[in-house]
Design a protein around this motif. Structure first.
Motif, short mmCIF file in Angstrom:
data_model
loop_
_atom_site.label_atom_id
_atom_site.label_comp_id
_atom_site.label_asym_id
_atom_site.label_seq_id
_atom_site.Cartn_x
_atom_site.Cartn_y
_atom_site.Cartn_z
N MET A 1 0.83 -1.19 0.00
CA MET A 1 0.00 0.00 0.00
C MET A 1 0.88 1.25 0.00
SD MET A 1 -3.01 -1.04 2.66
CE MET A 1 -4.04 0.30 2.16
N ALA A 2 0.37 2.30 -0.63
CA ALA A 2 1.11 3.56 -0.67
C ALA A 2 1.20 4.15 0.74
CB ALA A 2 0.40 4.54 -1.60
N LEU A 3 2.34 4.77 1.03
CA LEU A 3 2.56 5.30 2.36
C LEU A 3 3.61 6.40 2.32
CD1 LEU A 3 2.42 4.90 5.59
CD2 LEU A 3 4.42 3.47 5.22
N MET A 4 3.35 7.46 3.09
CA MET A 4 4.36 8.50 3.27
C MET A 4 4.32 8.91 4.74
SD MET A 4 5.23 12.03 1.26
CE MET A 4 3.98 13.11 1.89
N GLU A 5 5.44 8.75 5.41
CA GLU A 5 5.54 9.10 6.82
C GLU A 5 6.41 10.35 6.93
OE1 GLU A 5 7.74 6.85 10.25
OE2 GLU A 5 5.88 5.79 9.73
N VAL A 6 5.89 11.37 7.62
CA VAL A 6 6.59 12.64 7.75
C VAL A 6 6.71 12.97 9.23
CG1 VAL A 6 6.56 15.08 7.12
CG2 VAL A 6 5.57 13.40 5.57
N ARG A 7 7.87 13.46 9.63
CA ARG A 7 8.10 13.85 11.04
C ARG A 7 8.75 15.21 11.08
NH1 ARG A 7 9.73 8.26 14.00
NH2 ARG A 7 7.80 7.22 13.43
N ILE A 8 8.51 15.90 12.18
CA ILE A 8 9.15 17.19 12.39
C ILE A 8 10.36 16.98 13.30
CG2 ILE A 8 7.72 17.87 14.35
CD1 ILE A 8 7.81 20.74 13.14
N LYS A 9 11.47 17.55 12.92
CA LYS A 9 12.70 17.41 13.70
C LYS A 9 12.85 18.59 14.65
CE LYS A 9 14.08 13.60 11.86
NZ LYS A 9 14.30 12.40 12.62
N ARG A 10 13.80 18.49 15.55
CA ARG A 10 14.00 19.53 16.57
C ARG A 10 14.26 20.91 15.98
NH1 ARG A 10 17.61 16.52 21.20
NH2 ARG A 10 16.05 14.91 21.61
N HIS A 11 14.92 20.95 14.84
CA HIS A 11 15.25 22.23 14.21
C HIS A 11 14.05 22.84 13.48
CE1 HIS A 11 15.68 19.89 10.53
NE2 HIS A 11 16.54 19.11 11.16
N GLY A 12 12.89 22.18 13.56
CA GLY A 12 11.65 22.72 13.00
C GLY A 12 11.39 22.37 11.55
N LYS A 13 12.21 21.54 10.95
CA LYS A 13 12.01 21.14 9.56
C LYS A 13 11.29 19.80 9.50
CE LYS A 13 15.58 23.78 7.44
NZ LYS A 13 16.40 23.91 6.28
N TRP A 14 10.46 19.64 8.47
CA TRP A 14 9.74 18.39 8.24
C TRP A 14 10.62 17.48 7.39
CZ3 TRP A 14 5.16 17.27 10.53
CH2 TRP A 14 4.47 18.33 11.10
N ILE A 15 10.67 16.20 7.75
CA ILE A 15 11.49 15.21 7.05
C ILE A 15 10.61 14.02 6.67
CG2 ILE A 15 13.50 13.69 7.24
CD1 ILE A 15 14.36 16.54 7.50
N VAL A 16 10.71 13.57 5.41
CA VAL A 16 10.04 12.34 5.00
C VAL A 16 10.90 11.19 5.49
CG1 VAL A 16 9.25 10.94 3.05
CG2 VAL A 16 9.02 13.44 2.97
N THR A 17 10.34 10.39 6.42
CA THR A 17 11.12 9.31 7.02
C THR A 17 10.84 7.96 6.38
OG1 THR A 17 9.44 9.04 8.73
CG2 THR A 17 11.33 10.46 9.25
N LYS A 18 9.71 7.84 5.69
CA LYS A 18 9.37 6.56 5.06
C LYS A 18 8.49 6.85 3.85
CE LYS A 18 7.85 1.99 6.46
NZ LYS A 18 7.27 1.21 7.56
N PHE A 19 8.77 6.18 2.72
CA PHE A 19 7.99 6.38 1.50
C PHE A 19 7.87 5.06 0.76
CE2 PHE A 19 7.49 7.47 -2.99
CZ PHE A 19 6.38 8.30 -2.91
N VAL A 20 6.62 4.63 0.52
CA VAL A 20 6.35 3.42 -0.26
C VAL A 20 5.43 3.85 -1.40
CG1 VAL A 20 5.35 1.10 -0.24
CG2 VAL A 20 6.53 1.98 1.79
N GLU A 21 5.87 3.63 -2.63
CA GLU A 21 5.13 4.12 -3.79
C GLU A 21 4.09 3.12 -4.32
OE1 GLU A 21 6.13 6.14 -8.12
OE2 GLU A 21 7.74 5.49 -6.84
N GLU A 22 4.08 1.91 -3.84
CA GLU A 22 3.19 0.88 -4.37
C GLU A 22 1.73 1.17 -4.02
OE1 GLU A 22 4.55 -2.81 -2.77
OE2 GLU A 22 6.62 -2.32 -3.26
N TYR A 23 0.84 0.92 -4.98
CA TYR A 23 -0.59 1.11 -4.77
C TYR A 23 -1.25 -0.24 -4.58
CZ TYR A 23 0.15 5.83 -6.48
OH TYR A 23 0.59 7.10 -6.65
N SER A 24 -2.30 -0.27 -3.77
CA SER A 24 -3.03 -1.51 -3.56
C SER A 24 -4.25 -1.58 -4.48
CB SER A 24 -3.47 -1.62 -2.10
OG SER A 24 -4.29 -0.53 -1.77
N HIS A 25 -4.48 -0.54 -5.29
CA HIS A 25 -5.62 -0.51 -6.20
C HIS A 25 -5.27 0.34 -7.41
CE1 HIS A 25 -5.95 3.10 -3.72
NE2 HIS A 25 -6.55 3.65 -4.74
N ASP A 26 -6.07 0.19 -8.47
CA ASP A 26 -5.89 1.00 -9.67
C ASP A 26 -6.42 2.40 -9.41
OD1 ASP A 26 -4.82 -1.12 -11.08
OD2 ASP A 26 -6.77 -1.77 -11.84
#
Length: 101
Positions: A1-26
Motif C-alpha cells: 500500500m502507498a505510504l508516506m511518513e513525515v516527522r518534524i525534527k528539533r530544528h523545525g524542519k519536516w522530514i520524509v522518514t518513510k515512503f512506499v510508492e506501491e498502490y493496492s488498487h488501480d
C-alpha cells in the motif's frame, strides 16, 4: 500500500522518514474521479446556494431542498448533508448579527 511518513525534527524542519510508492488498487482516470463525492462542489455554486437559502426561508427542509435542486439541475447531485452543512456554515458565519434567520 502507498505510504508516506513525515516527522518534524528539533530544528523545525519536516522530514520524509518513510515512503512506499506501491498502490493496492488501480487509480481512476480523471473523468471518473469527477464522480467521487470528494470532487462534488455543485453545492458551492452561488446560484445553488441562493436557491437553498430561498427554499429554507420558505420553511422547506434540507432533504426536500436537495431533491428540488437535483430535479432542476443537470450537474452532480447534492445531498441533504450538503444542504445542512451550508446552513450550518451560514449560522456559524453570522453569529451575533441581528435579523439573521
Amino acid at each position: 500500500m502507498a505510504l508516506m511518513e513525515v516527522r518534524i525534527k528539533r530544528h523545525g524542519k519536516w522530514i520524509v522518514t518513510k515512503f512506499v510508492e506501491e498502490y493496492s488498487h488501480d487509480l481512476d482516470p480523471p473523468r471518473r474521479a469527477l464522480k467521487h463525492l470528494s470532487h462534488n462542489v455543485s453545492h458551492k455554486n452561488h446560484v445553488v446556494m441562493n436557491m437553498m437559502d430561498q427554499f429554507h426561508g420558505c420553511g422547506i427542509g434540507p432533504s426536500k431542498i436537495a431533491k428540488a435542486i437535483n430535479a432542476t439541475s443537470g450537474s452532480t447531485p447534492i445531498t441533504t448533508l450538503h444542504v445542512s452543512e451550508h446552513f450550518r456554515e451560514n449560522r456559524k458565519n453570522n453569529v451575533g448579527r441581528e435579523g439573521f434567520m
